[in-house]
Design an enzyme around this catalytic site. Sequence first.
Site, PDB file in Angstrom:
ATOM      1  N   HIS A 110       0.815  -1.222   0.000  1.00 18.72           N
ATOM      2  CA  HIS A 110       0.000   0.000   0.000  1.00 18.72           C
ATOM      3  C   HIS A 110       0.846   1.269   0.000  1.00 18.72           C
ATOM      4  O   HIS A 110       1.955   1.293   0.537  1.00 18.72           O
ATOM      5  CB  HIS A 110      -1.051   0.003   1.107  1.00 18.72           C
ATOM      6  CG  HIS A 110      -0.532  -0.037   2.513  1.00 18.72           C
ATOM      7  ND1 HIS A 110      -0.223   1.104   3.221  1.00 18.72           N
ATOM      8  CD2 HIS A 110      -0.303  -1.074   3.363  1.00 18.72           C
ATOM      9  CE1 HIS A 110       0.168   0.761   4.442  1.00 18.72           C
ATOM     10  NE2 HIS A 110       0.144  -0.545   4.554  1.00 18.72           N
ATOM     11  N   ASP A 118      -0.082   4.405   1.147  1.00 18.50           N
ATOM     12  CA  ASP A 118      -0.289   5.408   2.192  1.00 18.50           C
ATOM     13  C   ASP A 118       0.454   5.065   3.470  1.00 18.50           C
ATOM     14  O   ASP A 118       0.886   3.933   3.683  1.00 18.50           O
ATOM     15  CB  ASP A 118      -1.792   5.573   2.496  1.00 18.50           C
ATOM     16  CG  ASP A 118      -2.431   4.289   3.022  1.00 18.50           C
ATOM     17  OD1 ASP A 118      -2.118   3.203   2.503  1.00 18.50           O
ATOM     18  OD2 ASP A 118      -3.242   4.375   3.967  1.00 18.50           O
ATOM     19  N   ASP A 175       6.161   0.904   6.717  1.00 22.50           N
ATOM     20  CA  ASP A 175       4.782   0.453   6.518  1.00 22.50           C
ATOM     21  C   ASP A 175       4.120   1.450   5.575  1.00 22.50           C
ATOM     22  O   ASP A 175       3.670   2.493   5.999  1.00 22.50           O
ATOM     23  CB  ASP A 175       4.057   0.396   7.867  1.00 22.50           C
ATOM     24  CG  ASP A 175       2.600   0.032   7.737  1.00 22.50           C
ATOM     25  OD1 ASP A 175       2.198  -0.428   6.661  1.00 22.50           O
ATOM     26  OD2 ASP A 175       1.856   0.222   8.720  1.00 22.50           O
ATOM     27  N   GLU A 191      -4.923   2.114   2.668  1.00 18.96           N
ATOM     28  CA  GLU A 191      -5.089   0.896   3.457  1.00 18.96           C
ATOM     29  C   GLU A 191      -5.328   1.244   4.917  1.00 18.96           C
ATOM     30  O   GLU A 191      -6.134   0.618   5.595  1.00 18.96           O
ATOM     31  CB  GLU A 191      -3.824   0.027   3.336  1.00 18.96           C
ATOM     32  CG  GLU A 191      -3.950  -1.364   3.948  1.00 18.96           C
ATOM     33  CD  GLU A 191      -3.410  -1.471   5.362  1.00 18.96           C
ATOM     34  OE1 GLU A 191      -3.497  -2.549   5.945  1.00 18.96           O
ATOM     35  OE2 GLU A 191      -2.912  -0.462   5.921  1.00 18.96           O
ATOM     36  N   GLU A 192      -4.633   2.273   5.389  1.00 20.96           N
ATOM     37  CA  GLU A 192      -4.664   2.600   6.824  1.00 20.96           C
ATOM     38  C   GLU A 192      -6.026   3.113   7.280  1.00 20.96           C
ATOM     39  O   GLU A 192      -6.334   3.081   8.470  1.00 20.96           O
ATOM     40  CB  GLU A 192      -3.586   3.634   7.162  1.00 20.96           C
ATOM     41  CG  GLU A 192      -2.163   3.200   6.818  1.00 20.96           C
ATOM     42  CD  GLU A 192      -1.629   2.094   7.733  1.00 20.96           C
ATOM     43  OE1 GLU A 192      -2.357   1.656   8.636  1.00 20.96           O
ATOM     44  OE2 GLU A 192      -0.476   1.684   7.522  1.00 20.96           O
ATOM     45  N   ASP A 228       3.413  -6.779   3.780  1.00 21.65           N
ATOM     46  CA  ASP A 228       3.010  -5.706   4.695  1.00 21.65           C
ATOM     47  C   ASP A 228       3.153  -6.139   6.160  1.00 21.65           C
ATOM     48  O   ASP A 228       2.545  -5.543   7.045  1.00 21.65           O
ATOM     49  CB  ASP A 228       1.554  -5.312   4.369  1.00 21.65           C
ATOM     50  CG  ASP A 228       1.127  -4.016   5.029  1.00 21.65           C
ATOM     51  OD1 ASP A 228       2.009  -3.220   5.403  1.00 21.65           O
ATOM     52  OD2 ASP A 228      -0.089  -3.808   5.171  1.00 21.65           O
ATOM     53  N   HIS A 278       3.630   2.869  12.534  1.00 21.60           N
ATOM     54  CA  HIS A 278       2.738   3.971  12.930  1.00 21.60           C
ATOM     55  C   HIS A 278       3.358   4.821  14.046  1.00 21.60           C
ATOM     56  O   HIS A 278       2.625   5.419  14.829  1.00 21.60           O
ATOM     57  CB  HIS A 278       1.354   3.479  13.398  1.00 21.60           C
ATOM     58  CG  HIS A 278       0.638   2.645  12.370  1.00 21.60           C
ATOM     59  ND1 HIS A 278      -0.657   2.241  12.531  1.00 21.60           N
ATOM     60  CD2 HIS A 278       1.029   2.157  11.170  1.00 21.60           C
ATOM     61  CE1 HIS A 278      -1.028   1.516  11.478  1.00 21.60           C
ATOM     62  NE2 HIS A 278      -0.014   1.456  10.639  1.00 21.60           N
TER      63      HIS A 278
END
EC number: 3.4.11.4
Length: 412
Positions: A84, A86, A146, A179-180, A202, A385
């Site tokens: 992904h 984002d 990520d 995705e997030e 991922d 994150h």
Amino acid sequence: MDTNYYKNNLLNRFLYYVSFDTQSKPNAKSSPSSIGQMKLAKYLQKELIDLGLQKVEVNKHSVVTAYLPSNRPALSHTIGFIAHLDTSPECSGKNVKPEVIENYRGGDIALGIGEEFISPVYYPFMHQLIGKTLIVTDGNTLLGADNKAGIAEIMTALEIIQKEKLPHCNIRIAFTPDEEIGLGMQYFPLADFPCDWAYTIDGGEVGELEYENFNAATAKVYFSGRSIHTGYAKDKMVNALTLACDFHQGFPKDEVPEKTEGKEGFFHLEHFAGDIEKAELHYLIRDFDLKSFDQRKQFVLDWTAKFNAEKGLKIPVECVIYESYKNMYEVVQQTPQAISIAEKAMDLCGINVIHKPIRGGTDGAFLSEKGLPCPNIFTGGYNFHSKHELISLEGMEKAVEVITEIVKFKKM
Ligand SMILES: [Zn+2]
């Protein structure tokens, strides 16, 4: 094969991708939720074309897709690789200034000017990374491993496959937005992405192979009350907030996220709002096992009925259950090679496979539910994150190696 050459390309790719601010925006109604994702998508499109892929496309939602036909008649099946674009809304992804630490000696690492640091005292996994090349942040933003590590790994695997003319099956690539915030998959062109199975790249530490996740639903419970001046309320007032509190007492006290782990399911009260007249509770319902997941949903409905009967309310409590996502294992187990080939590939690369149930959902869970089995493979990163996010270059190389091995296996 000049492994140093590819290692450098892998690092440079990663460092370049994280320079794009692709943070997704919560509550967005459509994808991409941020312009940076489209910019990165356009850049990747160019790179895929340069690597000789076919049907390289970016749709208006920033979904990048590409195709590489097999170069061996015996390898006529198709495997997809997905990552992904984002980064998480939980932490800034703007002006990421990665720092590369060669030959990590162990101990604390000061980030940037040193206001933030990461330490093996808090992160014992750092002991395993001694001697490796680490990529960390300057303490102001997340790193974006990520999932830009996943993108860089897929790209570098494609570069090696092409330049070294490695044998491979048909390969499909997809880089997806948002995705997030759980939005991107709505726009996934599944009909134009026919694969026998696919992998999201991922995951976290080297060796992770995930193919089980929660079944998930949300129960929203609505309470109606009657507001009367408190001075005259006796036998007349019905307080919706009190009803909601009473209702919550009926749930098992230990089946909550803060008291469960591994494959244990839970009820999670995540939202409580209201006044005397109206109140509502939202519960997340999670379970790996489909049968006990169904039992959990039934429990909420049964308890609502019992509560209504006990209270004899004029306006009964109402409960509505919304399905969220399903455990991908239900679908993945029908294509056991999606797991066994990934295991064999990791084995060939000298990696210990780590099976971990995902206590959440993934884009792969969504795709699996739609009929495309899609386990998740490690990227080599940690502390996603967060400002403390980090990754080792050697871990990333392992992911590249695993991808190049997976595509060499014959489908039985
Ligand atoms: Zn991710």
